[in-house]
Design a protein around this motif. Structure first.
Motif, short mmCIF file in Angstrom:
data_model
loop_
_atom_site.label_atom_id
_atom_site.label_comp_id
_atom_site.label_asym_id
_atom_site.label_seq_id
_atom_site.Cartn_x
_atom_site.Cartn_y
_atom_site.Cartn_z
N THR A 114 76.82 30.56 22.12
CA THR A 114 75.52 30.47 22.81
C THR A 114 74.39 30.93 21.91
N ALA A 115 74.62 32.04 21.20
CA ALA A 115 73.58 32.58 20.30
C ALA A 115 73.29 31.60 19.16
N LEU A 116 74.34 31.11 18.51
CA LEU A 116 74.15 30.17 17.40
C LEU A 116 73.55 28.86 17.88
N GLY A 117 74.03 28.39 19.02
CA GLY A 117 73.50 27.14 19.58
C GLY A 117 72.02 27.25 19.93
N THR A 118 71.64 28.38 20.54
CA THR A 118 70.23 28.58 20.90
C THR A 118 69.36 28.64 19.65
N ALA A 119 69.85 29.33 18.62
CA ALA A 119 69.09 29.41 17.37
C ALA A 119 68.91 28.04 16.73
N ALA A 120 69.98 27.24 16.75
CA ALA A 120 69.92 25.91 16.13
C ALA A 120 69.00 24.97 16.91
N VAL A 121 69.16 24.94 18.24
CA VAL A 121 68.35 24.04 19.06
C VAL A 121 66.89 24.51 19.08
N GLY A 122 66.68 25.83 19.16
CA GLY A 122 65.31 26.36 19.14
C GLY A 122 64.60 26.03 17.85
N THR A 123 65.32 26.12 16.73
CA THR A 123 64.73 25.77 15.43
C THR A 123 64.38 24.29 15.38
N LEU A 124 65.28 23.45 15.90
CA LEU A 124 65.02 22.00 15.94
C LEU A 124 63.78 21.71 16.76
N PHE A 125 63.67 22.31 17.94
CA PHE A 125 62.52 22.07 18.80
C PHE A 125 61.23 22.58 18.16
N THR A 126 61.34 23.67 17.38
CA THR A 126 60.15 24.22 16.71
C THR A 126 59.70 23.31 15.57
N LEU A 127 60.66 22.78 14.81
CA LEU A 127 60.34 21.90 13.69
C LEU A 127 59.81 20.54 14.15
N ILE A 128 60.26 20.13 15.35
CA ILE A 128 59.81 18.83 15.90
C ILE A 128 59.14 19.11 17.25
N PRO A 129 57.86 19.48 17.24
CA PRO A 129 57.16 19.89 18.47
C PRO A 129 57.18 18.83 19.56
N GLN A 130 57.33 17.57 19.20
CA GLN A 130 57.35 16.50 20.19
C GLN A 130 58.54 16.61 21.15
N LEU A 131 59.57 17.33 20.73
CA LEU A 131 60.77 17.45 21.55
C LEU A 131 60.58 18.41 22.73
N SER A 132 59.71 19.40 22.55
CA SER A 132 59.50 20.38 23.63
C SER A 132 58.22 21.16 23.40
N TRP A 133 57.45 21.37 24.47
CA TRP A 133 56.22 22.16 24.35
C TRP A 133 56.53 23.66 24.42
N ASN A 134 57.73 24.02 24.80
CA ASN A 134 58.11 25.43 24.93
C ASN A 134 59.51 25.60 24.33
N PRO A 135 59.63 25.54 23.00
CA PRO A 135 60.91 25.35 22.35
C PRO A 135 61.99 26.40 22.62
N TRP A 136 61.68 27.68 22.52
CA TRP A 136 62.73 28.68 22.62
C TRP A 136 63.28 28.87 24.04
#
Length: 217
Positions: A114-136
């Protein structure tokens, strides 16, 4: 008018915000699915599948890519969980699914994944803002939901703890995203999670006592 347009149409207004049909119907079915999970009924999985299909439209309308991804995961894991329970793995004496606490290794895998997955997905959402307006927060809910459903499919009591942690973030995020009905349903989820957690906890303890008594006989 298409089915998607109808689902994303306004059902009613609550607290000055519009409630759309997909948000209301999908979360109502999701609430039923959680109650069925509490009762350890295999029908929890078809209900979760249907809820996920409908909520894809709701999250897409709110431009929450993480929410859409979460529901796609719900759909996939619901099919897997249904298969797991149909196979009769870890059946209780009354014919329902037996429940237990996770072993140390299982807990570490759930927490670490869960921790690693959240870090990976959160980083992806941060790098591509179009994916989510509230990434983490979006990433946290996305991965936390997957962890909860995997734990449920394995009959682990920790499933309820995972849902509780998801709800803590899911309630404010849903209201801030304009998904009022989702926010209200999350509040009801909290009550069901507490009751479900208590029920599964007691059942797991009863099962442990039965095993110990059998070994001592």
């Amino acid at each position: 008018m298409s089915v998607l347009d109808t689902l994303n149409g306004q059902a009613f207004t609550a607290f000055g915000q519009h409630v759309i049909w997909s948000d209301m119907i999908g979360n109502t079915i999701g609430l039923v699915a959680l109650a069925l999970g509490w009762r350890r009924s295999i029908w929890t999985w078809p209900a979760q599948f249907l809820s996920g299909v409908i909520l894809v439209a709701a999250y897409a309308s709110a431009h929450l890519s993480g929410g859409v991804g979460k529901q796609l995961l719900v759909i996939g894991v619901a099919l897997w969980g249904w298969r797991q329970w149909q196979r009769g793995r870890q059946q209780a004496q009354d014919g329902s699914i037996a429940v237990r606490f996770a072993g140390r290794r299982e807990r570490m895998l759930l927490l670490g994944g869960t921790a690693l997955g959240t870090a990976a997905v959160g980083t992806l959402f941060t790098l591509i803002p179009q994916l989510s307006w509230n990434p983490w927060p979006d990433a946290y809910i996305f991965v936390g939901t997957l962890a909860a459903m995997v734990a449920q499919a394995r009959g682990l009591v920790e499933f309820w703890f995972a849902w509780l942690l998801v709800d803590v973030v899911g309630v404010p995020l849903a209201f801030n995203s304009g998904l009022v009905f989702s926010g209200l349903v999350y509040v009801v989820y909290l009550a069901l999670v507490v009751w479900g957690m208590r029920d599964w906890w007691l059942r797991s303890r009863a099962a442990d006592r039965t095993v110990l008594e059998g070994a001592a006989a």
